[in-house]
Design a protein around this motif. Structure first.
Motif, PDB file in Angstrom:
ATOM      1  N   GLU A   1      34.312   6.482 -16.424  1.00 61.87           N
ATOM      2  CA  GLU A   1      33.844   6.462 -17.812  1.00 61.87           C
ATOM      3  C   GLU A   1      34.596   7.265 -18.700  1.00 61.87           C
ATOM      4  O   GLU A   1      34.544   6.739 -20.075  1.00 61.87           O
ATOM      5  CB  GLU A   1      32.250   6.735 -18.040  1.00 61.87           C
ATOM      6  N   ARG A   2      35.232   8.300 -18.475  1.00 61.98           N
ATOM      7  CA  ARG A   2      35.876   9.216 -19.414  1.00 61.98           C
ATOM      8  C   ARG A   2      37.288   9.384 -19.391  1.00 61.98           C
ATOM      9  O   ARG A   2      37.715   9.415 -18.154  1.00 61.98           O
ATOM     10  CB  ARG A   2      35.071  10.688 -19.614  1.00 61.98           C
ATOM     11  N   LEU A   3      38.116   9.690 -20.381  1.00 58.40           N
ATOM     12  CA  LEU A   3      39.320  10.081 -20.225  1.00 58.40           C
ATOM     13  C   LEU A   3      39.665  11.645 -20.073  1.00 58.40           C
ATOM     14  O   LEU A   3      38.922  12.367 -20.660  1.00 58.40           O
ATOM     15  CB  LEU A   3      40.049   9.649 -21.566  1.00 58.40           C
ATOM     16  N   TRP A   4      40.594  11.873 -19.174  1.00 56.73           N
ATOM     17  CA  TRP A   4      41.013  13.344 -19.046  1.00 56.73           C
ATOM     18  C   TRP A   4      41.559  13.960 -20.274  1.00 56.73           C
ATOM     19  O   TRP A   4      42.478  13.702 -20.900  1.00 56.73           O
ATOM     20  CB  TRP A   4      42.004  13.440 -18.018  1.00 56.73           C
TER      21      TRP A   4
ATOM     22  N   ILE B   1      39.437  13.770  -9.812  1.00 53.43           N
ATOM     23  CA  ILE B   1      39.991  12.596 -10.378  1.00 53.43           C
ATOM     24  C   ILE B   1      40.011  12.436 -11.823  1.00 53.43           C
ATOM     25  O   ILE B   1      39.231  12.512 -12.511  1.00 53.43           O
ATOM     26  CB  ILE B   1      39.481  11.324  -9.676  1.00 53.43           C
ATOM     27  N   GLN B   2      41.393  12.138 -12.305  1.00 54.19           N
ATOM     28  CA  GLN B   2      41.277  11.742 -13.751  1.00 54.19           C
ATOM     29  C   GLN B   2      41.751  10.395 -14.141  1.00 54.19           C
ATOM     30  O   GLN B   2      42.504   9.751 -13.314  1.00 54.19           O
ATOM     31  CB  GLN B   2      42.727  12.854 -14.238  1.00 54.19           C
ATOM     32  N   GLN B   3      41.275  10.104 -15.354  1.00 54.63           N
ATOM     33  CA  GLN B   3      41.611   8.871 -15.962  1.00 54.63           C
ATOM     34  C   GLN B   3      42.277   9.000 -17.160  1.00 54.63           C
ATOM     35  O   GLN B   3      41.949   9.725 -17.858  1.00 54.63           O
ATOM     36  CB  GLN B   3      40.434   8.101 -16.366  1.00 54.63           C
ATOM     37  N   HIS B   4      43.530   8.145 -17.192  1.00 56.07           N
ATOM     38  CA  HIS B   4      44.450   8.197 -18.493  1.00 56.07           C
ATOM     39  C   HIS B   4      44.672   6.937 -18.846  1.00 56.07           C
ATOM     40  O   HIS B   4      44.286   5.795 -18.247  1.00 56.07           O
ATOM     41  CB  HIS B   4      45.905   8.905 -17.892  1.00 56.07           C
ATOM     42  N   LEU B   5      45.021   7.081 -20.112  1.00 52.39           N
ATOM     43  CA  LEU B   5      45.593   5.582 -20.773  1.00 52.39           C
ATOM     44  C   LEU B   5      47.011   5.082 -20.134  1.00 52.39           C
ATOM     45  O   LEU B   5      47.853   6.059 -20.161  1.00 52.39           O
ATOM     46  CB  LEU B   5      45.452   5.623 -22.190  1.00 52.39           C
ATOM     47  N   SER B   6      47.079   4.045 -19.595  1.00 48.50           N
ATOM     48  CA  SER B   6      48.251   3.640 -19.130  1.00 48.50           C
ATOM     49  C   SER B   6      49.482   3.905 -20.284  1.00 48.50           C
ATOM     50  O   SER B   6      50.743   4.158 -20.023  1.00 48.50           O
ATOM     51  CB  SER B   6      48.379   2.150 -18.715  1.00 48.50           C
ATOM     52  N   ALA B   7      49.228   3.546 -21.551  1.00 46.54           N
ATOM     53  CA  ALA B   7      50.347   3.777 -22.504  1.00 46.54           C
ATOM     54  C   ALA B   7      50.830   4.978 -22.636  1.00 46.54           C
ATOM     55  O   ALA B   7      51.830   5.396 -23.109  1.00 46.54           O
ATOM     56  CB  ALA B   7      49.452   3.188 -24.073  1.00 46.54           C
TER      57      ALA B   7
ATOM     58  N   ASP C   1      41.780  -4.090 -15.578  1.00 45.18           N
ATOM     59  CA  ASP C   1      42.382  -3.763 -17.156  1.00 45.18           C
ATOM     60  C   ASP C   1      43.497  -2.836 -16.960  1.00 45.18           C
ATOM     61  O   ASP C   1      43.283  -1.823 -16.482  1.00 45.18           O
ATOM     62  CB  ASP C   1      41.293  -3.190 -17.801  1.00 45.18           C
ATOM     63  N   ASN C   2      44.740  -3.293 -17.439  1.00 51.17           N
ATOM     64  CA  ASN C   2      45.650  -2.421 -17.190  1.00 51.17           C
ATOM     65  C   ASN C   2      45.939  -1.298 -18.214  1.00 51.17           C
ATOM     66  O   ASN C   2      46.697  -0.681 -18.090  1.00 51.17           O
ATOM     67  CB  ASN C   2      47.121  -3.291 -17.285  1.00 51.17           C
ATOM     68  N   ALA C   3      44.768  -1.325 -18.860  1.00 55.49           N
ATOM     69  CA  ALA C   3      44.842  -0.336 -20.021  1.00 55.49           C
ATOM     70  C   ALA C   3      44.666   1.255 -19.515  1.00 55.49           C
ATOM     71  O   ALA C   3      44.968   2.111 -19.914  1.00 55.49           O
ATOM     72  CB  ALA C   3      43.897  -0.433 -21.216  1.00 55.49           C
ATOM     73  N   PHE C   4      44.052   1.251 -18.440  1.00 57.82           N
ATOM     74  CA  PHE C   4      43.611   2.607 -17.873  1.00 57.82           C
ATOM     75  C   PHE C   4      44.429   2.866 -16.369  1.00 57.82           C
ATOM     76  O   PHE C   4      44.587   1.987 -15.760  1.00 57.82           O
ATOM     77  CB  PHE C   4      42.039   2.492 -17.616  1.00 57.82           C
TER      78      PHE C   4
ATOM     79  N   ALA D   1      49.520   0.534 -13.608  1.00 57.76           N
ATOM     80  CA  ALA D   1      48.740   1.889 -13.354  1.00 57.76           C
ATOM     81  C   ALA D   1      48.083   1.639 -12.034  1.00 57.76           C
ATOM     82  O   ALA D   1      48.257   0.632 -11.286  1.00 57.76           O
ATOM     83  CB  ALA D   1      47.851   2.000 -14.301  1.00 57.76           C
ATOM     84  N   THR D   2      47.401   2.472 -11.748  1.00 56.68           N
ATOM     85  CA  THR D   2      46.438   2.644 -10.485  1.00 56.68           C
ATOM     86  C   THR D   2      44.882   2.408 -11.114  1.00 56.68           C
ATOM     87  O   THR D   2      44.355   3.092 -11.765  1.00 56.68           O
ATOM     88  CB  THR D   2      46.751   4.013  -9.768  1.00 56.68           C
ATOM     89  N   HIS D   3      44.502   1.366 -10.349  1.00 55.08           N
ATOM     90  CA  HIS D   3      43.080   0.944 -11.018  1.00 55.08           C
ATOM     91  C   HIS D   3      41.807   1.478  -9.668  1.00 55.08           C
ATOM     92  O   HIS D   3      40.793   1.093 -10.286  1.00 55.08           O
ATOM     93  CB  HIS D   3      43.006  -0.400 -11.279  1.00 55.08           C
ATOM     94  N   LEU D   4      42.167   1.514  -8.758  1.00 55.51           N
ATOM     95  CA  LEU D   4      41.364   1.870  -7.459  1.00 55.51           C
ATOM     96  C   LEU D   4      41.755   2.948  -6.812  1.00 55.51           C
ATOM     97  O   LEU D   4      42.991   2.865  -6.233  1.00 55.51           O
ATOM     98  CB  LEU D   4      41.057   0.527  -6.802  1.00 55.51           C
ATOM     99  N   LEU D   5      40.896   3.943  -6.451  1.00 54.43           N
ATOM    100  CA  LEU D   5      41.238   4.967  -5.606  1.00 54.43           C
ATOM    101  C   LEU D   5      40.111   5.218  -4.482  1.00 54.43           C
ATOM    102  O   LEU D   5      38.645   5.272  -4.956  1.00 54.43           O
ATOM    103  CB  LEU D   5      41.516   6.315  -6.351  1.00 54.43           C
ATOM    104  N   GLN D   6      40.452   5.570  -3.302  1.00 53.27           N
ATOM    105  CA  GLN D   6      39.362   5.863  -2.196  1.00 53.27           C
ATOM    106  C   GLN D   6      39.604   7.165  -1.892  1.00 53.27           C
ATOM    107  O   GLN D   6      40.775   7.468  -1.333  1.00 53.27           O
ATOM    108  CB  GLN D   6      39.323   4.679  -1.222  1.00 53.27           C
ATOM    109  N   VAL D   7      38.709   8.207  -1.791  1.00 52.94           N
ATOM    110  CA  VAL D   7      39.049   9.515  -1.235  1.00 52.94           C
ATOM    111  C   VAL D   7      37.732   9.864  -0.355  1.00 52.94           C
ATOM    112  O   VAL D   7      36.535   9.203  -0.495  1.00 52.94           O
ATOM    113  CB  VAL D   7      38.884  10.446  -2.496  1.00 52.94           C
ATOM    114  N   ARG D   8      38.023  10.811   0.547  1.00 52.43           N
ATOM    115  CA  ARG D   8      37.027  11.281   1.472  1.00 52.43           C
ATOM    116  C   ARG D   8      36.296  12.500   0.849  1.00 52.43           C
ATOM    117  O   ARG D   8      36.837  13.159   0.007  1.00 52.43           O
ATOM    118  CB  ARG D   8      37.551  11.796   2.757  1.00 52.43           C
ATOM    119  N   HIS D   9      34.949  12.369   0.976  1.00 50.13           N
ATOM    120  CA  HIS D   9      34.106  13.471   0.218  1.00 50.13           C
ATOM    121  C   HIS D   9      33.022  13.977   1.496  1.00 50.13           C
ATOM    122  O   HIS D   9      32.127  13.419   1.802  1.00 50.13           O
ATOM    123  CB  HIS D   9      33.506  13.183  -0.844  1.00 50.13           C
TER     124      HIS D   9
END
Length: 385
Positions: free
Chosen positions: A112-115, A132-138, A172-175, A193-201
């Motif tokens: 939901e939020r940008l880094w 995990i961080q979310q950035h704008l692709s631009a 959406d390629n913007a993120f 960009a990368t739109h899906l990540l899977q991690v172990r927790h």
């Protein structure tokens, strides 16, 4: 009948037959589909199609309004889909969700939020807790795709182990998602960009998406969107939560100020006990001779007045008047309201306007004098019947 007339009738009949045959030849049956738009259920729930799709795959799906339905993973695998807003999620709730994942659950949620580089966090409690961080692709220096791959580069590609052909997803390629702890074991990338990540927790796993609109009612049937939802949920019990609400005020007060609440409760109890003390000597018990019928009637009327207000007493009198009027005229109940007032006015020999004021539904509370006057007028009207 003359021969000429018979010939004219035969010619007319033949012409009508030919005209009918021509009209039948021009008629062609066809089917027309009338689009009436989505149902009220679909308008109220953007993920209704996704929910029904999972049920048709044989999965057990439940919809919850909050994290209260989150049970500890035990035995059968569980998948939690957080597809709605989490702006009111508290740190305690985020910790509870991540603990649930560490115990063996599978969490799917939308970033939901940008880094924020200045603060070193995004403010999204789940993203920050997982690194995990979310950035704008631009804002990223990502090269442009080759012309031959430009059309497909707009779709994210998700590869599954032992499968050569990827699944194509219209994120959406913007993120863009970035795994700062380098724990991701699966991802979906587009040319942007990368739109899906899977991690172990812990003993569980987490799937992070840049957006979940691919599973909304109008998009789940496109590309491989439905397949991805099944792939992430297969073999598990699915819980969908569309919105996470924060803790209520009572919960926060009980958590942070238990001593103050206890003191307030004791103070309120003391005030109630002080107010309940008897003021002066007790009244003597009234003898049986005082308990007359008039006192019983008055006590009953006072009880009804305090229990349900003036409207209860007035409506009781009005219903009794209608019942008596119906006994005098069996068709009274079927008459319009104005006609009923006219008939009551004729029975009681009173003006129809006065009857209308008396028989209208009670409105706001009346002063004591006006209420007494209206009750007396209704009683006189009833006695006149």
């Amino acid at each position: 009948m003359s021969g000429a007339r018979r010939l004219a009738l035969a010619a007319s009949g033949l012409a009508l037959a030919l005209l009918g045959a021509w009209l039948l030849g021009q008629l062609h049956p066809y089917r027309e589909i009338v689009e009436r738009g989505p149902t009220p259920q679909a308008r109220a729930n953007p993920y209704l199609a996704a929910e029904l799709f999972l049920r048709r795959q044989g999965l057990e799906v439940q919809r919850a309004s909050g994290l209260e339905a989150l049970a500890a993973p035990a035995g059968r695998p569980q998948t939690l889909l957080l597809l709605g807003g989490r702006e009111h999620m508290t740190p305690r709730q985020a910790e509870r969700v991540l603990d649930w994942v560490a115990a063996g659950g599978h969490l799917v949620f939308v970033a939901e939020r940008l880094w924020d580089e200045k603060t070193g966090r995004s403010g999204d409690l789940l993203l920050d807790g997982l690194g995990i961080q979310q950035h704008l692709s631009a804002d990223l220096a990502i090269g442009e795709p080759r012309d031959g791959d430009r059309r497909r580069a707009e779709l994210a590609r998700f590869y599954v182990q032992n499968e050569r052909t990827p699944a194509y997803l219209a994120f959406d390629n913007a993120f863009h998602l970035y795994d700062s702890r380098h724990r991701a074991y699966a991802w979906a990338n587009s040319g942007e960009a990368t739109h899906l990540l899977q991690v172990r927790h812990g003993q569980g796993s987490v799937t992070v998406l840049t957006d979940a609109w691919i599973w909304e009612n109008g998009e789940i049937g496109a590309h491989d969107h439905a397949w991805l939802l099944w792939h992430l949920s297969r073999g598990s019990q699915v819980t969908l939560i569309y919105r996470v609400a924060g803790d209520s005020l009572a919960t926060l007060l009980l958590r942070h100020f238990p001593a103050a609440l206890l003191a307030l409760a004791l103070l309120a109890g003391g005030l109630v006990w002080r107010a309940s003390l008897r003021q002066g000597p007790p009244l003597p018990v009234a003898g049986p001779a005082r308990r007359q019928l008039e006192e019983h009637l008055r006590a009953g009327a006072d009880f009804l007045l305090h229990r349900c207000g003036q409207a209860c007493l007035l409506q009781g009198l009005q219903q009794d008047i209608r019942r008596r009027a119906g006994q005098r005229d069996p068709g009274f109940a079927e008459l319009p309201e104005e006609a009923q007032w006219q008939l009551l006015a004729r029975f009681a020999r009173l003006p129809a306007g006065h009857i209308g004021r008396l028989m209208r539904p009670p409105g706001k509370a009346l002063p004591a004098a006006d209420f007494t006057r209206q009750v007396a007028d209704l009683q006189r009207l009833r006695n006149a019947l």
